[in-house]
Design a protein around this motif. Structure first.
Motif, PDB file in Angstrom:
ATOM      1  N   VAL A 176      15.413 -14.212  -9.750  1.00  0.00           N
ATOM      2  CA  VAL A 176      16.024 -15.756  -8.981  1.00  0.00           C
ATOM      3  C   VAL A 176      15.411 -17.400  -9.887  1.00  0.00           C
ATOM      4  O   VAL A 176      16.500 -18.302 -10.061  1.00  0.00           O
ATOM      5  N   LYS A 177      14.630 -17.540  -9.281  1.00  0.00           N
ATOM      6  CA  LYS A 177      13.098 -18.533  -9.657  1.00  0.00           C
ATOM      7  C   LYS A 177      12.263 -18.460  -9.757  1.00  0.00           C
ATOM      8  O   LYS A 177      11.352 -17.784  -9.301  1.00  0.00           O
ATOM      9  N   SER A 178      11.511 -19.511 -10.405  1.00  0.00           N
ATOM     10  CA  SER A 178       9.735 -19.699 -10.602  1.00  0.00           C
ATOM     11  C   SER A 178       9.937 -20.817  -9.989  1.00  0.00           C
ATOM     12  O   SER A 178       9.934 -22.244 -10.010  1.00  0.00           O
ATOM     13  N   SER A 179       7.928 -21.008  -9.974  1.00  0.00           N
ATOM     14  CA  SER A 179       7.629 -22.681 -10.426  1.00  0.00           C
ATOM     15  C   SER A 179       7.229 -23.085 -11.895  1.00  0.00           C
ATOM     16  O   SER A 179       8.375 -22.517 -12.530  1.00  0.00           O
ATOM     17  N   ALA A 180       7.129 -24.188 -11.894  1.00  0.00           N
ATOM     18  CA  ALA A 180       6.906 -24.975 -12.818  1.00  0.00           C
ATOM     19  C   ALA A 180       7.078 -23.724 -14.834  1.00  0.00           C
ATOM     20  O   ALA A 180       6.753 -23.664 -15.186  1.00  0.00           O
ATOM     21  N   GLU A 181       5.084 -23.264 -13.424  1.00  0.00           N
ATOM     22  CA  GLU A 181       4.209 -22.455 -14.619  1.00  0.00           C
ATOM     23  C   GLU A 181       4.767 -20.758 -14.495  1.00  0.00           C
ATOM     24  O   GLU A 181       4.135 -20.574 -12.844  1.00  0.00           O
TER      25      GLU A 181
END
Length: 296
Positions: A77-82
Motif C-alpha cells: 500500500v505505502k512505505s516510508s520515504a526510505e
C-alpha cells in the motif's frame, strides 16, 4: 505432486529452491494487488511498509518479517520515504516445474488457468502453522542468513544451490524455534510429557504398551495426549511404535545373524506371520524381499 498433510512427511521432503534473491532498497514503495505462485519472505531492514494481505493491512516496522503465501492476494500500500526490504521468492519443496514458474505481478482475476495451476500448496502455513507476520527475537540471525544467500549469488551454481538450501532450512528452523519459545509454559510442559512418552516407546517398543500407560507417563488425559502426540510427530502413538519396531527390525536383518523368527520376537511379534504382515504394510515389501534387496 500430491498434497502433503503430515508434518513428518513434509519435513522429510523439504528441499528449498530460491527463485529470486533481491536486496531491495526503494523509496515510496507501492505494488498493486497481486497473487504469487510461491512464497516471498521479506525482512523490514529499514523504514516502514504497509502491506494488505486479503482484508488485513499489516504495518511492518524495522525487525519485522512477512511471509507472503501462495495464491493469497496482497498489495504493497505505502512505505516510508526510505524502505529497505531484502527478500527471497522460494519453493520449500523443489518440484519438476520449479525452474519454470515465474514471479507473478497480476491479481488472480487476470491469471490464466495455466498460471493458477502454478500455485503451490501452502505447506508452511497449513502444516507448520507459520503465520503471515513474524515478530521474533531472532530476526537479526535470520537477516544474517538472508545476507549469506545474497553473497552466494556470486558463487558457482553448485555452491549457490547448496548454500541456498542450507540457509532456507536454517531460517525455517529458527522461525519454528522462536514460535515454540513463544508458547505458554503449560504447553511446553505438555510437550515435554509427549517427548517422554516417545522416548519410552523407543526403548520399550518390543512390549505391549497401552495408550493409557503412555498418557499417564505424559501426565495427560488419553484424548489430549493422542492429539498433542499427533501434532508433534505427525503420526499416532501406535504408528510411532510400529516405526520404532520396523527400524529395529531392519537393523537386525541387515547387521545380525538372527533368523526372521528371532527378529520378529525381538521387536514384539509373537509369530513370524504377524511380523511379516506388519513389515509389509509399513515398508511395502516382505522381510525376505527386504533382505534380498540389500543382499542379505
Amino acid at each position: 505432486m500430491k498434497e502433503l498433510a503430515d508434518k513428518h512427511e513434509l519435513l522429510m521432503t523439504l528441499s528449498p529452491y530460491i527463485r529470486r534473491a533481491l536486496n531491495h532498497r526503494v523509496t515510496n514503495m507501492r505494488l498493486r494487488t497481486r497473487i504469487i505462485f510461491d512464497y516471498e519472505l521479506l525482512y523490514m531492514e529499514r523504514g516502514e511498509l504497509h502491506i494488505r494481505v486479503e482484508d488485513v493491512v499489516h504495518e511492518l516496522q524495522e525487525g519485522d518479517w512477512i511471509l507472503l503465501k501462495p495464491g493469497v492476494e496482497h498489495e504493497f500500500v505505502k512505505s516510508s520515504a526510505e524502505c529497505w526490504k531484502p527478500h527471497i521468492h522460494f519453493d520449500p519443496i523443489y518440484l519438476a516445474n520449479s525452474e519454470q514458474v515465474p514471479i507473478n505481478f497480476k491479481p488472480r482475476s487476470e491469471c490464466t488457468t495455466e498460471e493458477i495451476a502454478y500455485i503451490r500448496q501452502d505447506v508452511l502455513g497449513e502444516i507448520l502453522e507459520i503465520p503471515t507476520v513474524l515478530r521474533i527475537p531472532s530476526h537479526k540471525e535470520l537477516h544474517k542468513l538472508l545476507t549469506e544467500i545474497f553473497h552466494a549469488q556470486a558463487l558457482s551454481r553448485e555452491e549457490r544451490i547448496i548454500i541456498e538450501k542450507m540457509c532456507v532450512l536454517r531460517m525455517l528452523h529458527i522461525i519454528l524455534q522462536d514460535m515454540n519459545r513463544g508458547k505458554s509454559k503449560e504447553h511446553l510442559t505438555h510437550q515435554k510429557g509427549v517427548e517422554t512418552a516417545a522416548a519410552y516407546l523407543m526403548v520399550h517398543f518390543a512390549e505391549a504398551v497401552s495408550l493409557e500407560e503412555l498418557a499417564k507417563l505424559a501426565c495427560l488425559s488419553i484424548y489430549h495426549f493422542s492429539r498433542l502426540f499427533k501434532v508433534k510427530y505427525g503420526i499416532s502413538p501406535h504408528q510411532y511404535l510400529i516405526r520404532c519396531r520396523m527400524e529395529k527390525a531392519k537393523e537386525l536383518m541387515l547387521y545380525s545373524q538372527a533368523s526372521l523368527t528371532a527378529v520378529a520376537e525381538q521387536v514384539g511379534y509373537s509369530t513370524l506371520f504377524s511380523f511379516s504382515k506388519a513389515f509389509k504394510q509399513a515398508e511395502g515389501l516382505s522381510p525376505k524381499h527386504f533382505q534380498m534387496k540389500h543382499g542379505v
